[in-house]
Design a protein around this motif. Sequence first.
Motif, short mmCIF file in Angstrom:
data_model
loop_
_atom_site.label_atom_id
_atom_site.label_comp_id
_atom_site.label_asym_id
_atom_site.label_seq_id
_atom_site.Cartn_x
_atom_site.Cartn_y
_atom_site.Cartn_z
N TYR A 61 0.83 -1.20 0.00
CA TYR A 61 0.00 0.00 0.00
C TYR A 61 0.87 1.26 0.00
O TYR A 61 0.48 2.29 -0.56
CB TYR A 61 -0.95 -0.02 1.19
N ALA A 62 2.04 1.16 0.60
CA ALA A 62 2.96 2.30 0.57
C ALA A 62 3.39 2.60 -0.86
O ALA A 62 3.35 3.74 -1.31
CB ALA A 62 4.19 2.01 1.43
N GLU A 63 3.77 1.56 -1.58
CA GLU A 63 4.17 1.74 -2.98
C GLU A 63 3.02 2.28 -3.82
O GLU A 63 3.21 3.17 -4.66
CB GLU A 63 4.66 0.41 -3.55
N GLN A 64 1.83 1.76 -3.58
CA GLN A 64 0.66 2.23 -4.31
C GLN A 64 0.40 3.71 -4.03
O GLN A 64 -0.13 4.43 -4.88
CB GLN A 64 -0.56 1.40 -3.90
N SER A 65 0.81 4.17 -2.86
CA SER A 65 0.62 5.56 -2.47
C SER A 65 1.74 6.46 -2.95
O SER A 65 1.74 7.67 -2.67
CB SER A 65 0.52 5.67 -0.94
N GLY A 66 2.71 5.89 -3.66
CA GLY A 66 3.82 6.68 -4.16
C GLY A 66 4.95 6.86 -3.16
O GLY A 66 5.79 7.74 -3.34
N ILE A 67 4.96 6.04 -2.13
CA ILE A 67 6.01 6.14 -1.11
C ILE A 67 7.13 5.17 -1.46
O ILE A 67 6.90 3.96 -1.57
CB ILE A 67 5.45 5.80 0.29
N LEU A 104 3.10 6.51 8.03
CA LEU A 104 2.27 6.70 9.21
C LEU A 104 0.97 7.43 8.85
O LEU A 104 -0.11 7.06 9.32
CB LEU A 104 3.04 7.50 10.27
N VAL A 105 1.08 8.45 8.01
CA VAL A 105 -0.11 9.16 7.55
C VAL A 105 -1.05 8.21 6.81
O VAL A 105 -2.27 8.22 7.02
CB VAL A 105 0.28 10.36 6.66
N LEU A 106 -0.48 7.38 5.96
CA LEU A 106 -1.29 6.39 5.24
C LEU A 106 -2.01 5.46 6.21
O LEU A 106 -3.20 5.15 6.02
CB LEU A 106 -0.39 5.57 4.30
N ALA A 107 -1.31 5.04 7.26
CA ALA A 107 -1.93 4.16 8.26
C ALA A 107 -3.09 4.86 8.96
O ALA A 107 -4.13 4.24 9.23
CB ALA A 107 -0.88 3.71 9.28
N VAL A 108 -2.93 6.14 9.24
CA VAL A 108 -4.03 6.91 9.84
C VAL A 108 -5.23 6.94 8.89
O VAL A 108 -6.37 6.70 9.29
CB VAL A 108 -3.58 8.35 10.16
N LEU A 109 -4.97 7.19 7.62
CA LEU A 109 -6.04 7.28 6.63
C LEU A 109 -6.75 5.94 6.44
O LEU A 109 -7.97 5.90 6.23
CB LEU A 109 -5.48 7.77 5.29
N MET A 110 -6.01 4.86 6.52
CA MET A 110 -6.59 3.54 6.31
C MET A 110 -7.28 2.99 7.55
O MET A 110 -7.93 1.94 7.49
CB MET A 110 -5.50 2.55 5.85
N SER A 111 -7.15 3.70 8.68
CA SER A 111 -7.72 3.21 9.93
C SER A 111 -9.23 3.33 9.98
O SER A 111 -9.89 2.63 10.74
CB SER A 111 -7.14 4.00 11.12
N THR A 112 -9.79 4.26 9.20
CA THR A 112 -11.22 4.49 9.24
C THR A 112 -11.95 3.50 8.33
O THR A 112 -11.34 2.81 7.53
CB THR A 112 -11.54 5.93 8.78
N ARG A 113 -13.26 3.48 8.47
CA ARG A 113 -14.06 2.59 7.64
C ARG A 113 -14.27 3.23 6.27
O ARG A 113 -15.31 3.84 6.00
CB ARG A 113 -15.40 2.30 8.32
N ILE A 114 -13.25 3.11 5.47
CA ILE A 114 -13.27 3.72 4.15
C ILE A 114 -12.48 2.81 3.21
O ILE A 114 -11.60 2.06 3.66
CB ILE A 114 -12.66 5.14 4.20
N ALA A 169 -8.10 5.92 0.69
CA ALA A 169 -7.01 6.26 1.61
C ALA A 169 -5.70 6.45 0.85
O ALA A 169 -4.93 7.38 1.12
CB ALA A 169 -6.86 5.17 2.67
N VAL A 170 -5.46 5.58 -0.12
CA VAL A 170 -4.26 5.68 -0.95
C VAL A 170 -4.27 6.98 -1.75
O VAL A 170 -3.25 7.69 -1.84
CB VAL A 170 -4.16 4.45 -1.89
N SER A 171 -5.42 7.30 -2.33
CA SER A 171 -5.54 8.53 -3.10
C SER A 171 -5.29 9.76 -2.23
O SER A 171 -4.59 10.70 -2.64
CB SER A 171 -6.94 8.60 -3.73
N ALA A 172 -5.85 9.76 -1.03
CA ALA A 172 -5.65 10.89 -0.12
C ALA A 172 -4.20 10.99 0.32
O ALA A 172 -3.65 12.09 0.45
CB ALA A 172 -6.57 10.74 1.09
N ALA A 173 -3.56 9.85 0.54
CA ALA A 173 -2.15 9.85 0.94
C ALA A 173 -1.28 10.49 -0.14
O ALA A 173 -0.31 11.20 0.16
CB ALA A 173 -1.68 8.43 1.24
N ARG A 174 -1.62 10.23 -1.39
CA ARG A 174 -0.88 10.85 -2.49
C ARG A 174 -1.04 12.36 -2.47
O ARG A 174 -0.09 13.11 -2.70
CB ARG A 174 -1.37 10.28 -3.83
N ARG A 191 -9.33 16.47 -2.36
CA ARG A 191 -8.84 16.12 -3.70
C ARG A 191 -8.66 14.62 -3.85
O ARG A 191 -8.81 14.06 -4.93
CB ARG A 191 -7.50 16.84 -3.98
N GLY A 192 -8.33 13.98 -2.75
CA GLY A 192 -8.20 12.52 -2.76
C GLY A 192 -9.51 11.80 -2.53
O GLY A 192 -9.53 10.58 -2.35
#
Length: 211
Positions: free
Chosen positions: A18-24, A37-47, A52-57, A82-83
Motif C-alpha cells: 500500500y505504501a508503494e501504491q501511495s507513491g512512497i 504513518l499518515v497512510l496508516a491513519v487514513l486507512m484506519s477508518t471505515r473507508i 485512503a491511498v488517493s488521499a495519501a498521495r 482532492r483525494g
Amino acid sequence: MSTQNIVRCLLDEAGTTYAEQSGISMANKPAPLYRLLVLAVLMSTRIKAELAVSAARELAEFGTPQKMCDATWQQRVEALDRGRYTRYDESTSTALGKGAQLLLDTYHGDLRRLRAKVDGDVELLREKLTELPRLGPVGADIFCREVQLVWPELRPFFDRKALAGAEKLGLPTDPDRLAELVEGPDLARLAAALVRTTLDRGLAAEITKAA
C-alpha cells in the motif's frame, strides 16, 4: 496446485504494498516513514483502501511532521478532498495536525527514534503508535505490516486481515510458517496481497484458478 504456485501468482497479481501504491519509496528515513504513518491513519477508518491511498498521495506535499504542522487546517482538508477522502476530511485534518505536533515534541519528527526506543518490541511499538490521534490498533497493525520492509526486526508481521486472506487461499495461518514461503524483503508484499485477498471477494478464486 502447489503452495508455491499460489504464492507466486498472489505476489504477481496483488503484491504491491500500500505504501508503494501511495507513491512512497520506502526507506528507513524520516520522510517516507512519516508518509507511511499518515497512510496508516487514513486507512484506519471505515473507508475503501483506494480512497485512503488517493488521499495519501495528495498529502505528499506535507510529507514531514513539520510540513504537516505548517500547513493550515484548511489546506489539509482540501488535500483530503482532492483525494476524495471527504467523509472524514475535517476530523482527519485535525488529527493529522495534532499527531504531527506530537511526533515533533516526542521524537523530533523522526520515527527512527521511536524504533530505537522500542528496541524490537512489537507490542510496545503498537502501543506507542496508538498514542497518536486517530491511530488505533488497526492503524498500528497497518504501519507495522508495511514498515517490516525496512524494519526487519518486526518480521514476520501479519495482522488479522492478512491471516484471514491466507486462510481463504489455504495457506498456513501461523505467521512463522507463512513467512517461510517468501524471502524476508517480500514479507510486506505478501502481507499486502493477503489483505487484498480478504477485501476482494473474487481475488482468492482468481489466484486459485491461475495457480
